[in-house]
Write an enzyme that holds these catalytic residues in place. Sequence first.
Site, PDB file in Angstrom:
ATOM      1  N   ALA A 155       0.918  -1.184  -0.076  1.00 19.93           N
ATOM      2  CA  ALA A 155      -0.032  -0.045  -0.048  1.00 19.93           C
ATOM      3  C   ALA A 155       0.813   1.386   0.277  1.00 19.93           C
ATOM      4  CB  ALA A 155      -0.924  -0.160   1.165  1.00 19.93           C
ATOM      5  N   LEU A 156       1.024   1.586  -1.264  1.00 14.87           N
ATOM      6  CA  LEU A 156       1.899   2.858  -1.313  1.00 14.87           C
ATOM      7  C   LEU A 156       1.196   4.180  -1.834  1.00 14.87           C
ATOM      8  CD1 LEU A 156       4.861   4.281  -1.902  1.00 14.87           C
ATOM      9  CD2 LEU A 156       4.897   3.426  -3.920  1.00 14.87           C
ATOM     10  N   ARG A 163       8.321  -4.872 -10.684  1.00 12.83           N
ATOM     11  CA  ARG A 163       8.188  -4.498 -12.213  1.00 12.83           C
ATOM     12  C   ARG A 163       8.566  -5.917 -12.962  1.00 12.83           C
ATOM     13  NH1 ARG A 163      10.131   1.501 -10.779  1.00 12.83           N
ATOM     14  NH2 ARG A 163       7.918   2.226 -10.047  1.00 12.83           N
ATOM     15  N   GLY A 213       0.003   9.045  -6.916  1.00  9.95           N
ATOM     16  CA  GLY A 213      -0.035   7.965  -7.788  1.00  9.95           C
ATOM     17  C   GLY A 213       1.453   8.039  -8.169  1.00  9.95           C
ATOM     18  N   GLY A 241     -11.834 -10.228 -35.444  1.00 14.64           N
ATOM     19  CA  GLY A 241     -12.739  -9.384 -35.710  1.00 14.64           C
ATOM     20  C   GLY A 241     -14.048  -9.269 -34.802  1.00 14.64           C
ATOM     21  N   GLU A 299       2.265  -0.451 -10.864  1.00 16.37           N
ATOM     22  CA  GLU A 299       3.785  -0.419 -10.424  1.00 16.37           C
ATOM     23  C   GLU A 299       4.533   0.398 -11.378  1.00 16.37           C
ATOM     24  OE1 GLU A 299       5.206  -4.201  -9.222  1.00 16.37           O
ATOM     25  OE2 GLU A 299       3.265  -4.657  -8.421  1.00 16.37           O
ATOM     26  N   GLU A 306       4.941   5.979 -18.571  1.00 16.84           N
ATOM     27  CA  GLU A 306       5.797   7.151 -18.667  1.00 16.84           C
ATOM     28  C   GLU A 306       6.703   7.166 -17.510  1.00 16.84           C
ATOM     29  OE1 GLU A 306       2.543   6.737 -18.987  1.00 16.84           O
ATOM     30  OE2 GLU A 306       2.227   7.373 -20.866  1.00 16.84           O
TER      31      GLU A 306
HETATM   32  N1  CAA Z   1      16.299   2.112  -5.503  1.00  9.39           N
HETATM   33  C1  CAA Z   1      16.867   2.707  -4.343  1.00  9.39           C
HETATM   34  N2  CAA Z   1      16.503   4.041  -4.060  1.00  9.39           N
HETATM   35  C2  CAA Z   1      15.596   4.621  -4.962  1.00  9.39           C
HETATM   36  C3  CAA Z   1      15.118   4.122  -6.081  1.00  9.39           C
HETATM   37  C4  CAA Z   1      15.661   2.717  -6.354  1.00  9.39           C
HETATM   38  N3  CAA Z   1      15.003   2.176  -7.550  1.00  9.39           N
HETATM   39  N4  CAA Z   1      14.419   5.043  -6.905  1.00  9.39           N
HETATM   40  C5  CAA Z   1      14.590   6.161  -6.065  1.00  9.39           C
HETATM   41  N5  CAA Z   1      15.283   5.863  -4.940  1.00  9.39           N
HETATM   42  C6  CAA Z   1      15.792   6.864  -4.004  1.00  9.39           C
HETATM   43  C7  CAA Z   1      16.390   8.003  -4.598  1.00  9.39           C
HETATM   44  O1  CAA Z   1      18.094   7.521  -4.628  1.00  9.39           O
HETATM   45  C8  CAA Z   1      16.380   9.300  -3.480  1.00  9.39           C
HETATM   46  O2  CAA Z   1      17.160   9.039  -2.542  1.00  9.39           O
HETATM   47  P1  CAA Z   1      17.857  10.372  -1.718  1.00  9.39           P
HETATM   48  O3  CAA Z   1      16.873  10.709  -0.872  1.00  9.39           O
HETATM   49  O4  CAA Z   1      19.212   9.589  -1.039  1.00  9.39           O
HETATM   50  O5  CAA Z   1      18.047  11.123  -3.100  1.00  9.39           O
HETATM   51  C9  CAA Z   1      14.851   9.116  -3.305  1.00  9.39           C
HETATM   52  O6  CAA Z   1      14.446   7.513  -3.475  1.00  9.39           O
HETATM   53  C10 CAA Z   1      13.894   9.723  -3.708  1.00  9.39           C
HETATM   54  O7  CAA Z   1      14.115   9.614  -5.064  1.00  9.39           O
HETATM   55  P2  CAA Z   1      13.679  10.633  -6.507  1.00  9.39           P
HETATM   56  O8  CAA Z   1      14.283  11.784  -6.196  1.00  9.39           O
HETATM   57  O9  CAA Z   1      14.073   9.774  -7.711  1.00  9.39           O
HETATM   58  O10 CAA Z   1      11.890  10.558  -5.958  1.00  9.39           O
HETATM   59  P3  CAA Z   1      10.977  11.224  -7.137  1.00  9.39           P
HETATM   60  O11 CAA Z   1       9.822  11.735  -6.093  1.00  9.39           O
HETATM   61  O12 CAA Z   1      11.416  12.021  -8.096  1.00  9.39           O
HETATM   62  O13 CAA Z   1      10.151   9.863  -7.691  1.00  9.39           O
HETATM   63  C11 CAA Z   1       9.780   8.266  -9.207  1.00  9.39           C
HETATM   64  C12 CAA Z   1      10.879   9.033  -8.480  1.00  9.39           C
HETATM   65  C13 CAA Z   1      10.812   6.929 -10.026  1.00  9.39           C
HETATM   66  C14 CAA Z   1       8.846   9.143 -10.287  1.00  9.39           C
HETATM   67  C15 CAA Z   1       8.960   7.295  -8.212  1.00  9.39           C
HETATM   68  O14 CAA Z   1       7.973   8.228  -7.360  1.00  9.39           O
HETATM   69  C16 CAA Z   1       8.086   6.392  -8.753  1.00  9.39           C
HETATM   70  O15 CAA Z   1       8.533   5.171  -8.985  1.00  9.39           O
HETATM   71  N6  CAA Z   1       6.981   6.521  -9.114  1.00  9.39           N
HETATM   72  C17 CAA Z   1       5.759   5.335  -9.492  1.00  9.39           C
HETATM   73  C18 CAA Z   1       5.237   4.849  -8.243  1.00  9.39           C
HETATM   74  C19 CAA Z   1       4.675   3.445  -8.435  1.00  9.39           C
HETATM   75  O16 CAA Z   1       5.378   2.726  -9.314  1.00  9.39           O
HETATM   76  N7  CAA Z   1       3.671   3.015  -7.906  1.00  9.39           N
HETATM   77  C20 CAA Z   1       3.212   1.781  -7.938  1.00  9.39           C
HETATM   78  C21 CAA Z   1       2.462   1.353  -6.537  1.00  9.39           C
HETATM   79  S1  CAA Z   1       2.018  -0.127  -6.216  1.00  9.39           S
HETATM   80  C22 CAA Z   1       0.890  -0.674  -7.205  1.00  9.39           C
HETATM   81  O17 CAA Z   1       0.712  -0.515  -8.666  1.00  9.39           O
HETATM   82  C23 CAA Z   1      -0.280  -1.305  -6.938  1.00  9.39           C
HETATM   83  C24 CAA Z   1      -0.267  -3.024  -6.641  1.00  9.39           C
HETATM   84  O18 CAA Z   1      -0.752  -3.073  -5.730  1.00  9.39           O
HETATM   85  C25 CAA Z   1       0.014  -3.604  -8.152  1.00  9.39           C
END
Ligand code: CAA
Length: 387
Positions: free
Chosen positions: A127-128, A249, A134, A345, A369, A373
Amino acid sequence: MATDLLEMTEEQREIRNLARDFALKEIAPYIADWDAKAYFEPSIVKKMGDLGFLGMLLPEEYDGLGVDTSTYLIALEEIAVVDASAAVLMSVHNSLPTQMILQFGDEAQRERFLKPMARGEMLGAFALSEPEAGSDAAALTTQAVRDGAAWVLNGTKSWVTSGSHAGAILAMARTDSRDDRKGARGIGTFIVTPDLPGFHVGKKEDKLGLRSSPTVQLNFDNLRVPTDNLLGDPSMGFIYAMQSLENGRLGIAAQAIGIARAALEAATAYAGERIQFKTPIREFQAIQFKLADMATRIAASRSLLHSAARAKDRGENVTQASSMAKLFASETAMFATNQAVQIFGGYGYVKDYPVERLFRDAKVTEIYEGTSEIQRIVIARELYASD
Ligand code: CAA
């Protein structure tokens, strides 16, 4: 049938066959009905647990199968060919909550949760997301405040796969104070159990696809979570979630490949039977080109996915590779199911054949997930990560 470009070990073939037999026997006969009624059959959880499919990546000491990532993804693809709803349950459970507890939990948490989870006695959820958070997941606002031996959580979680039936929900909440926000570094992850006071299952979503997988909102109303249920460091929950989504993913990519393969298999068979202009339609190049493009993209998706899986098992960074696999496989699922409907079809547009459901099921793989984009953003950022 299509080449899969994947060399399997004897063990992998056995597990694939087990997954196929299970899905064909326990799920396939009921799919159309469950899809129409948006019905989730809870008994499949225990059945999957009995076969080891809910502890595939867990070590044997926690009753897991302890297989490598590729073997897990082979089984997941096989389940997804038959039913994408069961596949998402399996993907979320294996890739997110169980892996998070294994990797970031303490020994007491592992002992308490992992064995029942591996056996299918306790389903896991993640639960994120929230109504206003989103793609921008770090903007979540569910608040956790320490009160003695508990954290008190208030807020709403959205789009929680299996959330209405889960026994362990890995939920992210802000642990920083309202006066001193720390962004992504002010979030904790909590193991929420449904027996805790203040836990409420909210709206069940009425979805386009994956209709036999329940997706719900969860409301936390002064939810008291014992401090024992905090996962690791209270400021690292977002980082744990991001790292774990790399596993997630890969699972969604396998699910997408399964959906695409089901579309290809159905379309190939239909094109051999369907006679127009006194000829089976697969003799026409217009149809052959579609089948060829579907098969090629599926094989390419699988190659991307399993090279990412092998890299992960070698301990390499797979941030980019897992996003590439998820992006390409989910767009392949959408492409392949669209082509399959076109080949069928008018018959593809009605519920008498499975491709209508596959088309609906495919879409969410480009959304959850991390949308396509977001995957492109992650991939692009990694290109210049070392600059
Ligand atoms: N591994 C480790 N650390 C990571 C990371 C990774 N893959 N990605 C980011 N981080 C860390 C960064 O290093 C950063 O750390 P610092 O504080 O040391 O700088 C911190 O996390 C914040 O990272 P960003 O500055 O890159 O964060 P952002 O706010 O710009 O967001 C994003 C990055 C990639 C857009 C992220 O928000 C994202 O992945 N968004 C999509 C969310 C998602 O996938 N949601 C799915 C929910 S689950 C679901 O779908 C339901 C289900 O039950 C199936």
